[in-house]
Design a protein around this motif. Sequence first.
Motif, short mmCIF file in Angstrom:
data_model
loop_
_atom_site.label_atom_id
_atom_site.label_comp_id
_atom_site.label_asym_id
_atom_site.label_seq_id
_atom_site.Cartn_x
_atom_site.Cartn_y
_atom_site.Cartn_z
N GLU A 208 38.54 -10.11 8.42
CA GLU A 208 37.29 -9.90 7.69
C GLU A 208 37.34 -10.57 6.32
OE1 GLU A 208 34.29 -8.50 5.19
OE2 GLU A 208 36.38 -7.93 4.86
N SER B 59 34.75 -13.35 4.79
CA SER B 59 33.95 -12.99 3.62
C SER B 59 34.31 -13.83 2.40
CB SER B 59 34.12 -11.50 3.30
OG SER B 59 35.46 -11.20 2.98
N ARG C 66 28.46 -6.45 5.39
CA ARG C 66 29.92 -6.54 5.47
C ARG C 66 30.52 -5.39 6.27
NH1 ARG C 66 34.18 -7.74 0.49
NH2 ARG C 66 36.01 -7.99 1.84
N SER D 106 29.90 -2.78 0.97
CA SER D 106 28.89 -3.48 1.75
C SER D 106 28.28 -4.58 0.93
CB SER D 106 27.80 -2.51 2.24
OG SER D 106 28.35 -1.49 3.01
N ARG E 96 30.07 -14.04 11.54
CA ARG E 96 29.61 -14.19 10.15
C ARG E 96 28.10 -14.39 10.09
NH1 ARG E 96 31.58 -15.75 4.96
NH2 ARG E 96 29.76 -15.66 3.63
N ARG F 149 29.99 -6.23 9.81
CA ARG F 149 30.83 -7.35 10.20
C ARG F 149 32.28 -6.91 10.39
NH1 ARG F 149 29.42 -10.81 6.46
NH2 ARG F 149 31.12 -10.45 5.02
N ARG F 150 32.75 -6.02 9.53
CA ARG F 150 34.12 -5.53 9.67
C ARG F 150 34.31 -4.80 11.00
NH1 ARG F 150 34.31 -2.77 5.37
NH2 ARG F 150 35.20 -4.32 3.97
#
Length: 387
Positions: free
Chosen positions: A262, A266, A17, A385, A11, A20-21
């Motif tokens: 994820e 998030s 995003r 994103s 994170r 990160r995924r």
Amino acid sequence: MLMPSTLSLLRSIFRDRDERRLAIAVWASGFSAGAALGPIVGGFLLEHFSWGSVFLMAVPVLVPLLVLAPFFVPESRDPAPGRFDPVSVLLSLATMVPIVYGIKKLAVDGPTLTVGALFVAGVVFGWLFVRRQRTLPSPMLDMTLFRRGTFSGAILVNLLSVVGLVGFLYFVAQHLQLVVGLTPMVAGFALVPGLALMIVSGLAVVPVAKRFPPRVVVPVALGFSVVAYVMVALSTADLALLIIAFALLGIGIGAAETVSNELILSSAPAAKAGAASAVSETAYEVGAVLGTAVLGGILAAFYRAQLVLPAGLPDAAADAARETLAGAVAVSHTLDDATLAESLRVAAAHAFDSGVVVTALIGAGLIVVAAVIAATTLGGTRGASTK
């Protein structure tokens, strides 16, 4: 302890995003790859060395980690971590231990006053744990995270998915080695296609998750796992079918857990990434315990209920055979009468596979519940994103 730390680091390292995924997919793939190599390396060690050698597998991996981690892993911490609360730790243990033990006792002895008392004790201590977390200024577990529907839904999806995965592995490993007769290493190789597809699906779902909302992606992915369990319920005699079924299970679990992990990160505030990751890991561990205790306990209970021992079996051998399939197979190798030994193995395998049918249907039901939870709680927007 490693999993929450590594997941929370993602994170802070990957703010975008989409990145990160993908990072979470790679992170999950690392665990799946380890799960694939574990039975193979462990099987090799069991065939050539003492059983204690399996505990040394981690040393060549952990020593470089201890040396290199301080240089390559960036620091990340909660700016206001609060104080460590030993009372909360004890209450969490007092919640889980009697419930898990009660499930195991239920499988062996059936409904008894002791089992009921264990469940009541677990529930009471769980209530005290939640109550304490709500009153502490810096709780060990931030209960406000569960007010977020996406967070709670993703946690439940993870928990039920792991219950299904571990429950499947519990009986398929025994079936491959004790019924089919494969060696531990060969049985490990039989599981590799499913674990490999778990890795592939976890990575492949990343671009899919950009185009479709999680309330669609996760239930569709879990549908593969439901089909896997139904296939097992229909037949356990075909080795190829079992391998295909585990491959389908791997596709479903791999894709669903990439998306759900994820979402867990998030949906939580950045400062609470560590707490969110810890809850996610707790769901994994509780799912693993329940997969073994609940599905394994149900399988054991059906095995004992369905087992019809051949006549002429000594009392000591009969007692060992009634305990587990492994006990029956081990006892069969000590009998002088080859016909009696074969009759015992056939009876034990039949009883075990009868329990597998019921357990597989229950596992399918749990995955269906996870899919429904995902469809109703994970939201309807695509994972765009976000910084």
